[in-house]
Design a protein around this motif. Structure first.
Motif, PDB file in Angstrom:
ATOM      1  N   THR A  67       0.804  -1.209  -0.014  1.00 60.08           N
ATOM      2  CA  THR A  67      -0.008  -0.126  -0.107  1.00 60.08           C
ATOM      3  C   THR A  67       1.088   1.513   0.016  1.00 60.08           C
ATOM      4  N   SER A 112      -3.473 -16.292   5.112  1.00 59.50           N
ATOM      5  CA  SER A 112      -3.169 -15.059   4.221  1.00 59.50           C
ATOM      6  C   SER A 112      -3.282 -15.036   2.618  1.00 59.50           C
ATOM      7  N   LEU A 140      -6.227 -12.895   0.978  1.00 62.89           N
ATOM      8  CA  LEU A 140      -5.887 -11.911   0.102  1.00 62.89           C
ATOM      9  C   LEU A 140      -6.288 -12.317  -1.310  1.00 62.89           C
ATOM     10  N   THR A 144     -10.455 -13.384  -1.913  1.00 54.51           N
ATOM     11  CA  THR A 144     -11.311 -12.325  -1.933  1.00 54.51           C
ATOM     12  C   THR A 144     -10.554 -10.962  -2.731  1.00 54.51           C
ATOM     13  N   LEU A 177      -9.535  -8.340  -1.634  1.00 58.70           N
ATOM     14  CA  LEU A 177      -8.517  -7.679  -0.546  1.00 58.70           C
ATOM     15  C   LEU A 177      -7.412  -7.167  -1.436  1.00 58.70           C
ATOM     16  N   PHE A 189      -7.553  -5.084  -3.908  1.00 54.08           N
ATOM     17  CA  PHE A 189      -7.546  -3.379  -3.451  1.00 54.08           C
ATOM     18  C   PHE A 189      -6.345  -3.210  -3.118  1.00 54.08           C
ATOM     19  N   ILE A 190      -5.602  -3.757  -2.360  1.00 56.88           N
ATOM     20  CA  ILE A 190      -4.362  -3.334  -1.804  1.00 56.88           C
ATOM     21  C   ILE A 190      -3.451  -2.890  -2.897  1.00 56.88           C
ATOM     22  N   VAL A 229      -8.818  -0.243   3.506  1.00 49.57           N
ATOM     23  CA  VAL A 229      -7.597  -1.027   3.271  1.00 49.57           C
ATOM     24  C   VAL A 229      -6.297  -0.928   4.002  1.00 49.57           C
ATOM     25  N   PHE A 271      -6.856  -2.258   7.552  1.00 48.68           N
ATOM     26  CA  PHE A 271      -6.749  -3.747   7.452  1.00 48.68           C
ATOM     27  C   PHE A 271      -5.096  -4.217   7.194  1.00 48.68           C
ATOM     28  N   TRP A 273     -15.324  -6.448  -0.886  1.00 49.19           N
ATOM     29  CA  TRP A 273     -14.025  -7.384  -0.853  1.00 49.19           C
ATOM     30  C   TRP A 273     -14.514  -8.687  -0.874  1.00 49.19           C
ATOM     31  N   TRP A 274     -15.566  -9.259  -0.404  1.00 53.90           N
ATOM     32  CA  TRP A 274     -15.891 -10.299  -0.006  1.00 53.90           C
ATOM     33  C   TRP A 274     -16.400 -11.186  -1.304  1.00 53.90           C
ATOM     34  N   TYR A 308     -15.519 -11.895  -4.370  1.00 60.30           N
ATOM     35  CA  TYR A 308     -14.629 -12.014  -5.283  1.00 60.30           C
ATOM     36  C   TYR A 308     -14.937 -12.300  -6.686  1.00 60.30           C
TER      37      TYR A 308
END
Lengths: 319, 366, 501
Positions: free
Chosen positions: B100, B214, B218, B221, B223, B226-227, B247, B250, C369-370, C372
């Protein structure tokens, strides 16, 4: 009304408050002797932190200073203790070498567009590694010059002693203040921290300035390393581990903006004094434990960072 | 656990025939999904690790040999895995923070705090192992969220925000146990640091599990995406409707979580907590591991696996130095040289210089 | 008077994906004010940066002749030393330094190697007197308003005693009196033989102060004119392109101009702080509304308000009969709005990420985010739009930053189409892209409209607005000044509305 000096005043006020508190509570706290000891005990840290102030005002950071202190000490030990050089000859070699070391870091940062954080981190490993490689043992320094240095000084009223390291520090301080406020280089340091891009467009010689800033920081760290050998009469590769953090903390507590562009060398001295007074207070108190130093310094850091943030927010709205 | 990725991908399978037709069309037109770009990212760190291992094998023919004794594997390779566990865990968290565009200097101190909390609770003997572990993890996550809050809501620079906890955290760790180096007797907790499961040291399992979880969190999903988006271009991410503050919160929380596990390993390893020395300077190793793994400090793409490879490289390098008969005092110097080389390779300016020099050489020959 | 101080010939500058300048020339003569004009993205700022050493021109192209010698400045300080002084559009001074320090940084008066602060402050006060500024020169710059900062920046440029002074949009933040003061100083410098480059989108000011005009469009040199001999409509033609006569009868919108289509989006007396005032805009369902106006007229600000980037101070917005009060882009997207921002590079593309990810991201952000989108689904989306929008790329894994401008714009359009918005806002969708992609994007807008999408599109190319829009809203000075439709909607009428002074 200028908010520029406000952090400086806050630091000064907090320092006086804490010192006053100690002076009221404990006998002998509020003496000339304690004050001068604060200076002489912390002279090496102050010299380092002055260099760090330059770097931070310019918007950078220098993590290598602790290692440079150690390397400079080991070189002193080797050259003087082992090879029998005259200390002044040794200093005359060490200081330019350290300056070169800093200049190379500055060059890497400027030319290769790398972050100061990671370049000086590499510098930190390198200097510490070099010091360890040169000698893993502590090397004793036994030279008449060192005895003379230790004896040199002025007696002041109140059983206080103004020694070589304090005098050296004062000299560095005066030069640093002159450079920062009365030279073009000083203006460039502030300019770089204000806005790197604008500074470049306004014709600031960015390459020269960046290299000069890191060279100065390493020079002062090496000088601090020499001062450190005045205390210990030895050079050791594992001295001053984590000094970079103390220096950064002192700079911030002294009212310098960690993101660069604003701050004062004098503030940094107040910052170191503040950290020293906290330690002295804890020692005098006796019942408080040493880890409180870290927590209080952490809280102070937080306080100053938030203060700066608020001041800057106010400014933006003003404009 | 290993079932999950498969089942997820089944759920997400293309459902409409039209889409299937498109995919068929794509296969006809485009090169396969895995482009050479992704392969190139793995090439350098992995081959560096392999090369280092081969150098070790050359110096010590028994380097790859692994023996099995008392339900546990022994050997240099296992040793490297085991020793690199704390840094590998920190590096997992650090890679997402760095992705990030941030940095977390406090992970070493957070290790110390989590260790101190666990040790303190174990000494009294009043808490179940489960409670102790939960408490340790919670403390880590809270510390991470504090960092994240400072960064995303107060808008403080990451390096500054995490410096706070780096300085104050060690004091807090000492405060928890009144400055004592507390030691405890708990075979169950000690298992975290020195136990073995199916032959492998337990810390190695912890790394594998954390890595897997993790990775699932990551990459299964959105995430991770997005990161990377926030790290590459925070402004454009906001225009896309990504909650960049969330973000950031998190990623620091995740880093605190990883640091807490690393802290418990370090504490269980010596069956005691030392607020001053647990995890000391490990934040720097973790940052190095991420950088060696090929990530840019300015943010963007990340790879958890490569960061763990980076951690392994650091540990293997130390082993190599010992094996090579060079005194241990060269350790730091060599580490510094490795960092410098990696830095240069990452610098666009240097690459351009190198390319033009290479061109010049070729031109000279022709 | 006629000898040239600075001559640029055949200058080109290429960025990845964009040709910012192609064979541009500029000739400056001593003692003249030379206006450099063109729409946003025409290449003015790039040309200034090349001229002043902040950027290097493409290797092997063109030449720059300054003071009778061939020069190629490698840094701003080199250009400054040679005698070219620049005041950039955004105030490029140092907020943390005092006014006096900002004025004299790098040229401070010294005695015994030390800077003389008192003399520097004295000189600063005298210098600022020319600009009728009586301020505390020891106070840090960020205590002053943008207008004062702008004047200080100009004063610094003047203090350099340069042969060439470049003023990039110097009047944008100044009021009438301040502009007059500035013009006074410019006249003074002119009489001293300084050549001044004046960039401004205020045409009144250009006519008031300049001697000559050079016009750029789309990175190309259009022409050099003597101001007194160039009528205003001719100038606007040169800036916006195409001869007026050539612009007839191309009105072919994607759907019929029906007057009674129900409103999808309504903006009612909307004000935004320091931005638009009393803005009324109506987008009927399934129609494309064009927005015209020069740079700074408020067109981008309208887009930002709809998308929740800037918050609305007063007035209401409505989307599909529900009030629209977005506090952030995320909320606007949830409500069904999509925006292709004006500045593609900083607000649009996520350069290092692949085309697939860039297309999937907006939909993914909306899903949360969930939920996907698997790689396969992302791939399917990417494939669909690569095919539909004919994005030229070997595969969907190519980083978007490596595409040409037109293809980047298509990817961004694809990203929003994937979210199936109710209202699609396009801010300058065709800026900085080549002719081929230009036509494709226009056709796409028509097709979308035909399929029932409602669009609000800004463009500085009037001909293109007339071609696809059902109605054109004209903005000037951050207000709506006219609304044209049907027979009235011609480039001439739009131009008149824009230029009316």
């Amino acid at each position: 009304m200028s908010t520029r000096y406000l952090p400086l005043y806050v630091t000064g006020a907090l320092l006086s408050l804490l010192f006053g508190l100690g002076a009221i509570q404990f006998d002998g706290f509020g003496s000339m002797r304690v004050v001068l000891n604060l200076f002489s005990d912390n002279a090496f840290l102050m010299i380092t932190a002055i260099g760090m102030t330059l770097v931070i005002i310019s918007g950078g950071i220098d993590l290598s200073v602790g290692s440079v202190i150690a390397l400079s000490g080991v070189l002193c030990g080797l050259l003087i203790g082992e090879y029998g050089w005259h200390p002044l000859a040794a200093f005359a070699l060490i200081l330019p070498l350290a300056t070169l070391f800093g200049a190379i870091m500055g060059m890497w940062i400027h030319v290769y567009k790398l972050q100061p954080f990671i370049v000086t981190l590499a510098g930190m490993f390198f200097a510490r590694g070099l010091a360890t490689m040169l000698s893993e043992e502590s090397i004793a320094i036994d030279h008449p010059f060192y005895d003379a240095v230790a004896d040199f000084g002025f007696s002041l009223p109140g059983n206080a002693w103004l020694g070589t390291s304090t005098l050296l520090l004062l000299l560095v301080l005066v030069v640093a203040v002159l450079v920062m406020h009365y030279s073009r280089f000083g203006a460039y340091v502030y300019a770089l921290g204000g806005n790197h891009q604008s500074a470049e467009l306004m014709g600031v010689p960015v390459a020269k300035a960046t290299i000069g800033i890191y060279a100065t920081s390493s020079f002062l760290a090496a000088l601090a390393g020499i001062v450190f050998t005045f205390y210990t009469f030895s050079g050791y590769a594992l001295t001053a581990v984590g000094t970079e953090l103390d220096a950064i903390a002192a700079v911030v507590i002294g009212g310098t903006l960690l993101t660069g562009g604003s701050g004062f060398v004098v503030g940094t001295i107040l910052g170191v004094l503040m950290m020293g007074v906290i330690q002295t207070y804890i020692i005098f108190d006796g019942s408080l434990s040493s880890w409180w130093t870290k927590i209080v310094i952490g809280l102070l850091l937080f306080f100053f960072i938030v203060l700066q943030k608020l001041l800057n927010r106010g400014r933006v709205q003003h404009a | 656990m290993s079932q999950q990725p498969q089942s997820l991908s089944i759920v997400n399978k293309v459902d409409s025939p039209a889409d299937e037709a498109l995919i068929a069309a794509r296969k006809a037109r485009y090169s396969p999904g895995k482009s050479t770009n992704a392969l190139g990212r793995y090439l350098w760190p992995v081959s560096a690790l392999v090369l280092l291992l081969l150098v070790n094998l050359f110096m010590d023919a028994s380097f790859f040999s692994i023996s099995y004794q008392d339900g546990r594997l022994y050997g240099s390779l296992i040793d490297i895995l085991n020793r690199s566990a704390p840094v590998a865990l920190l590096a997992i968290g650090m890679s997402v923070v760095i992705a990030t565009g941030g940095i977390d200097l406090s992970v070493g101190a957070v290790m110390a705090i989590a260790g101190a909390v666990c040790a303190g609770m174990l000494v009294g003997g009043n808490y179940s192992l489960f409670t102790v572990i939960c408490a340790g993890l919670t403390v880590g996550i809270v510390a991470g969220l504090v960092n994240g809050g400072l960064v995303s809501f107060l808008g403080i620079q990451p390096i500054v925000a995490t410096l706070l906890l780096m300085v104050a955290g060690r004091g807090v760790a000492q405060l928890i146990n009144q400055g004592q180096i507390v030691t405890f007797q708990s075979d169950a907790f000690a298992f975290i640091g020195i136990g073995a499961f199916l032959g492998l040291p337990f810390p190695v399992w912890l790394v594998l599990i954390t890595l897997l979880l993790s990775q699932l969190l990551l990459r299964r999903t959105a995430l991770g995406l997005f990161i990377e988006a926030v790290g590459c271009n925070a402004s454009a991410s906001r225009y896309l409707g990504i909650n960049d503050k969330g973000v950031k919160l998190f990623v620091y929380g995740l880093t605190g979580f990883c640091a807490a596990i690393a802290g418990m390993i370090a504490t269980a390893d010596i069956q005691g907590a030392d607020g001053n020395n647990t995890g000391l300077w490990l934040e720097l190793d973790a940052i190095l591991a991420v950088v060696i793994g090929g990530a840019a400090l300015s943010g963007g793409r990340f790879s958890l696996v490569l960061s763990v490879v980076g951690a392994l490289i650091i540990q293997t390098l130390s082993t190599t130095i010992i094996l090579s008969g060079l005194p241990a005092k060269f350790n730091l110097l060599i580490k510094a040289s490795v960092v410098l080389i990696v830095l240069l390779l990452q610098s666009d300016v240097f690459r351009q210089h190198a390319q033009s020099v290479l061109k010049g050489l070729k031109g000279g020959k022709a | 008077m006629q000898e040239s101080v600075l001559a640029l010939e055949n200058i080109s500058k290429t960025f990845p994906g964009v040709k910012a300048l192609q064979g541009v020339q500029l000739t400056l003569r001593a003692g003249e004010v030379h206006a450099l004009l063109g729409e946003n993205g025409a290449g003015k700022s790039t040309l200034v940066k090349v001229m002043t050493g902040a950027m290097r021109k493409d290797e092997g192209t063109g030449r720059m002749c300054f003071d009778g010698k061939d020069r190629d400045f490698t840094s701003p300080s080199e250009a400054q030393k040679a005698g070219i002084s620049t005041v950039y559009q955004e105030v490029n001074l140092l907020p943390n330094l005092s006014v006096a320090q900002n004025l004299f940084l790098g040229h401070e008066p010294k005695r015994f190697a030390l800077i003389q602060h008192s003399r520097m402050q004295q000189q600063a006060r005298e210098l600022l007197k020319q600009f009728k500024l009586d301020i505390d020169v020891t106070a840090p710059l960020n205590q002053f308003s943008v207008a004062v900062q702008q004047l200080i920046a100009i004063a610094r440029g003047v203090a350099m005693k340069a042969k060439v002074l470049v003023l990039d949009e110097p009047t944008a933040s100044l009021d009438k009196d301040e502009v007059e003061t500035l013009f006074g100083v410019m006249e003074q410098l002119k009489s001293e033989g300084v050549a001044i480059v004046f960039i401004s989108h205020f045409l009144d000011q250009v006519y008031r102060i300049s001697d000559r005009i050079t016009v750029l469009r789309n990175g190309q040199f259009i022409g050099e004119y003597i101001t007194a001999e160039l009528p205003r409509p001719k100038l606007i033609e040169a800036m916006l392109g195409k001869e007026l006569q050539a612009m007839h009868g191309q009105h072919q919108p994607g759907c019929a101009d029906s007057v009674d289509a129900p409103a999808l989006f309504k903006m009612d007396k909307v004000c935004v702080k320091n931005s638009i005032e009393n803005m009324d805009i109506l987008v009927p369902k399934g129609q494309a509304i064009g927005m015209a106006g020069l740079l700074g007229s408020g067109r981008t600000e309208v887009c930002r308000a709809i998308f929740g980037v800037d918050s609305v101070a007063s007035g209401q917005m409505q989307l599909a009969d529900a009030p629209l009060k977005p506090q952030s882009p995320a909320e606007a997207i949830k409500a069904g709005v999509a925006l292709c921002p004006e500045d593609r590079k900083t607000d649009g593309i996520i350069g290092p990420l692949s085309i697939r990810e860039n297309i999937a991201l907006a939909l993914q952000a909306r899903l949360g985010w969930w939920r996907y989108l698997s790689k396969a689904k992302q791939q399917a989306l990417a494939d669909k739009y690569i095919e539909e929008l004919q994005i030229a790329t070997p595969d969907a894994e190519k980083p978007i930053g490596q595409l040409s401008g037109g293809n980047q714009q298509k990817v961004i359009l694809a990203r929003w189409l994937a979210t199936q918005p109710q209202l699609l806002v396009l801010d300058e969708p065709t800026r900085g892209i080549d002719i081929g992609a230009h036509a494709e994007i226009l056709n796409l807008i028509k097709r979308l409209c035909h399929d029932g999408m409602s669009l609000l599109v800004t463009s500085s190319e009037l001909e293109e607005l007339v071609a696809f829009a059902n109605k054109v809203v004209v903005l000037r000075d951050r207000r709506k000044v006219s609304e044209l439709s049907g027979e009235d909607m011609t480039p001439q009428h739009i131009m008149q509305a824009i230029a009316e002074a």
